[in-house]
Scaffold this active site. Sequence first.
Site, PDB file in Angstrom:
ATOM      1  N   CYS A 147       0.830  -1.211   0.000  1.00  0.00           N
ATOM      2  CA  CYS A 147       0.000   0.000   0.000  1.00  0.00           C
ATOM      3  C   CYS A 147       0.869   1.267   0.000  1.00  0.00           C
ATOM      4  O   CYS A 147       1.497   1.587   1.000  1.00  0.00           O
ATOM      5  CB  CYS A 147      -0.904  -0.047   1.233  1.00  0.00           C
ATOM      6  N   CYS A 184      -0.056   3.990   2.587  1.00  0.00           N
ATOM      7  CA  CYS A 184       0.345   3.587   3.944  1.00  0.00           C
ATOM      8  C   CYS A 184       1.751   4.091   4.253  1.00  0.00           C
ATOM      9  O   CYS A 184       2.042   4.516   5.364  1.00  0.00           O
ATOM     10  CB  CYS A 184       0.316   2.068   4.091  1.00  0.00           C
TER      11      CYS A 184
END
Length: 107
Positions: free
Chosen positions: A32, A35
């Site tokens: 991700c 993230c």
Amino acid sequence: MGANQAVTDATFTSDVLQSDKVVLVDFWAEWCAPCKKVDPLLVEIAAEMGDRVKIVKLNIDENPETARAYRVMSVPTLTLFKGGEPVNSVAGAKPKGALVNFIESAL
């Protein structure tokens, strides 16, 4: 990734639900990109607010039970827990100021 404590399906109850502090759980995944943008902000916030809030990370790929239990559909999802209950949640990367305000809403 940063210095925030990792939690797992096995440690979630003791580290998060039984904490006497408000806990921010960063539900994240290795793949991700957003993230990775949020992580350094959370490390900074932990350094600044660590006496009032505990910030932990849970890798959803390695800990699917907890992610499923809290219906995490996208990452990053940041969920605040207070007294063992989720009190607020936000999905997606946010700027530092918004993250601080989000945390302070539960303090």
